[in-house]
Design an enzyme around this catalytic site. Structure first.
Site, PDB file in Angstrom:
ATOM      1  N   THR A  31      34.753  38.280  40.580  1.00  0.00           N
ATOM      2  CA  THR A  31      36.187  38.105  40.317  1.00  0.00           C
ATOM      3  C   THR A  31      36.510  38.806  39.007  1.00  0.00           C
ATOM      4  OG1 THR A  31      37.890  36.547  39.575  1.00  0.00           O
ATOM      5  CG2 THR A  31      35.650  35.757  39.430  1.00  0.00           C
TER       6      THR A  31
ATOM      7  N   ARG B 125      41.822  34.775  51.742  1.00  0.00           N
ATOM      8  CA  ARG B 125      41.744  33.394  51.265  1.00  0.00           C
ATOM      9  C   ARG B 125      42.044  32.551  52.504  1.00  0.00           C
ATOM     10  NH1 ARG B 125      42.199  34.338  45.417  1.00  0.00           N
ATOM     11  NH2 ARG B 125      43.618  36.026  45.009  1.00  0.00           N
TER      12      ARG B 125
ATOM     13  N   ARG C 132      45.579  34.385  36.261  1.00  0.00           N
ATOM     14  CA  ARG C 132      46.510  33.283  36.525  1.00  0.00           C
ATOM     15  C   ARG C 132      46.097  32.034  35.742  1.00  0.00           C
ATOM     16  NH1 ARG C 132      47.408  33.332  42.496  1.00  0.00           N
ATOM     17  NH2 ARG C 132      45.171  33.007  42.465  1.00  0.00           N
TER      18      ARG C 132
ATOM     19  N   ASP D 148      38.512  37.920  36.919  1.00  0.00           N
ATOM     20  CA  ASP D 148      38.953  36.955  35.905  1.00  0.00           C
ATOM     21  C   ASP D 148      37.853  36.503  34.930  1.00  0.00           C
ATOM     22  OD1 ASP D 148      41.438  37.064  37.022  1.00  0.00           O
ATOM     23  OD2 ASP D 148      41.332  35.120  38.020  1.00  0.00           O
TER      24      ASP D 148
ATOM     25  N   ASP E 148      35.966  33.916  35.053  1.00  0.00           N
ATOM     26  CA  ASP E 148      36.286  32.517  34.726  1.00  0.00           C
ATOM     27  C   ASP E 148      35.369  31.542  35.460  1.00  0.00           C
ATOM     28  OD1 ASP E 148      37.216  33.021  37.247  1.00  0.00           O
ATOM     29  OD2 ASP E 148      39.116  31.962  36.999  1.00  0.00           O
TER      30      ASP E 148
ATOM     31  N   ASP F 172      35.461  30.979  42.501  1.00  0.00           N
ATOM     32  CA  ASP F 172      35.108  29.559  42.641  1.00  0.00           C
ATOM     33  C   ASP F 172      35.407  29.011  44.036  1.00  0.00           C
ATOM     34  OD1 ASP F 172      37.793  29.789  42.142  1.00  0.00           O
ATOM     35  OD2 ASP F 172      37.909  28.033  40.842  1.00  0.00           O
TER      36      ASP F 172
ATOM     37  N   GLY G  33      39.980  37.024  45.799  1.00  0.00           N
ATOM     38  CA  GLY G  33      40.513  38.311  45.327  1.00  0.00           C
ATOM     39  C   GLY G  33      39.412  39.352  45.234  1.00  0.00           C
TER      40      GLY G  33
HETATM   41  O1  F6P Z   1      41.594  35.859  40.793  1.00  0.00           O
HETATM   42  C1  F6P Z   1      41.821  37.204  40.616  1.00  0.00           C
HETATM   43  C2  F6P Z   1      43.300  37.493  40.495  1.00  0.00           C
HETATM   44  O2  F6P Z   1      43.466  38.885  40.376  1.00  0.00           O
HETATM   45  C3  F6P Z   1      44.017  36.770  39.359  1.00  0.00           C
HETATM   46  O3  F6P Z   1      43.856  37.367  38.107  1.00  0.00           O
HETATM   47  C4  F6P Z   1      45.422  36.815  39.861  1.00  0.00           C
HETATM   48  O4  F6P Z   1      46.194  35.811  39.282  1.00  0.00           O
HETATM   49  C5  F6P Z   1      45.267  36.604  41.331  1.00  0.00           C
HETATM   50  O5  F6P Z   1      43.972  37.051  41.661  1.00  0.00           O
HETATM   51  C6  F6P Z   1      46.288  37.311  42.166  1.00  0.00           C
HETATM   52  O6  F6P Z   1      46.048  36.988  43.495  1.00  0.00           O
HETATM   53  P1  F6P Z   1      46.715  37.733  44.728  1.00  0.00           P
HETATM   54  O7  F6P Z   1      46.097  39.093  44.834  1.00  0.00           O
HETATM   55  O8  F6P Z   1      46.388  36.886  45.898  1.00  0.00           O
HETATM   56  O9  F6P Z   1      48.169  37.838  44.419  1.00  0.00           O
END
Ligand code: F6P
Length: 326
Positions: free
Chosen positions: A129, A75, A175, A131, A133, A106, A14
């Site tokens: 990121t 991804r 998430r 997050d 995390d 990660d 992301g």
């Molecule tokens: O990992 C970053 C993040 O923004 C999370 O907070 C979220 O759950 C996820 O990516 C959403 O991913 P995508 O943009 O692929 O829907």
């Protein structure tokens, strides 16, 4: 170990505000030390497809303040296969790449870890990121900006919540991580924070809302991380309103707006420090590590160590938010 002459940088997973500042730092530090630097577009997918471009100091002008990533992100399912990684390695050899710097979460560092084991490719990951995390660093690039964006939105919702005496359920990103929820909830003065790492029962939440309403609270904001154990903001709102009808209730999902926007000064500085540390690390023989910041010091933590650790939440902010939300 042979001398590193050419480094490639890419962003993966992301996107996060501040990734551009990190790309700029890697490119400029590489050139400062007399190296060639390539950008790889679209993360591991672009590595497999051969989407490489040499970057000069001026190709990263005017991006330090921009959200998103000029290198795009993806991804990649194919990179998880041996065949995909072989194609990626062949492309790296075609462009004479000696070392890699990934900016991402990660998934990015796990990819680099396997890749180095298979192909002996020196690599460093920069944590990027929203997050926050990842173990081994107090902050990841993008978290500060995303949390400020969430707080700004929460403040705006508070104005209307108070004007109409309403209860708002506000869903923030994360998430698997409650980090944005915890600190935006604390900074936004929320009555409760629901996170994926801890279960809060509907009865507990309803009890808290009754208690605060009884002590003359005129509106309430509940912050919910999207991956919350108790359900999405929609589910929780539905269950709570069946038991608590004192206030009119509304739901707001902040979603991807938290991923965009101008990085804060904090994220730009962090990204700049990480970018330079990654280049200097590689040139000093450091490899298979993630850059991190711990207690205001830039550190390197080995992939092996951090892949065995679990990310943790900001327990102190979470505790304080409970004390202050009476
Ligand atoms: O990992 C970053 C993040 O923004 C999370 O907070 C979220 O759950 C996820 O990516 C959403 O991913 P995508 O943009 O692929 O829907």
């Amino acid at each position: 170990m042979s001398e590193i002459k050419t480094i490639a940088v890419f962003t993966s997973g992301g996107d996060a505000p501040g990734m551009n500042a990190a790309i700029r730092a890697v490119v400029r530090a590489g050139i400062y030390y007399g190296k060639k630097v390539y950008g790889i577009y679209r993360g591991y997918d672009g590595m497999i497809q051969g989407e490489f471009e040499e970057l000069g100091a001026r190709s990263v002008s005017h991006i330090i303040q921009r959200g998103g990533t000029i290198l795009k992100s993806a991804r990649s399912a194919e990179f998880r296969t041996k065949e995909g990684r072989k194609k990626a390695y062949d492309n790296l050899k075609k462009f004479n790449i000696d070392a890699l710097i990934a900016i991402g979460g990660d998934g990015s560092f796990r990819g680099l870890n396997i890749f180095d084991q298979e192909y002996d490719m020196p690599s460093i990951c920069i944590p990027g990121t929203i997050d926050n995390d990842l173990p081994g660093t107090d902050y990841t690039i993008g978290y500060d900006t995303a949390t400020n964006t969430a707080v700004d939105a929460i403040d705006k919702i508070r104005d209307t919540a108070l004007s109409h005496h309403r209860l708002f359920f506000i869903e923030v990103m994360g998430r698997d991580s409650g980090q944005i929820a915890i600190n935006s909830g604390l900074a936004g003065g929320s009555v409760a924070i629901l996170i994926p790492e801890e279960k809060t029962s509907i009865d507990e939440l309803v009890f808290k809302l009754h208690q605060t309403a009884k002590s003359d609270k005129k509106s309430s904001l509940v912050i919910i991380a999207e991956g919350g154990k108790s359900g999405s903001a929609m589910d929780i709102a539905k269950q709570v309103t069946e038991k608590f009808s004192y206030f009119d209730a509304k739901v707001t999902i902040l979603g991807h707006l938290q991923r965009g926007g101008k990085p804060t000064y904090f994220d730009r500085v962090l990204a700049s420090k990480f970018g330079v540390a990654a280049v200097e690390g590689l040139l000093n023989g450091v490899r298979d590590v993630m850059t991190g910041i711990q207690g205001n010091k830039i550190v390197y933590n080995s992939f092996d160590v951090i892949s065995k650790l679990k990310p943790d939440i900001d327990h102190e902010s979470y505790r304080i938010s409970k004390i202050l939300s009476i």
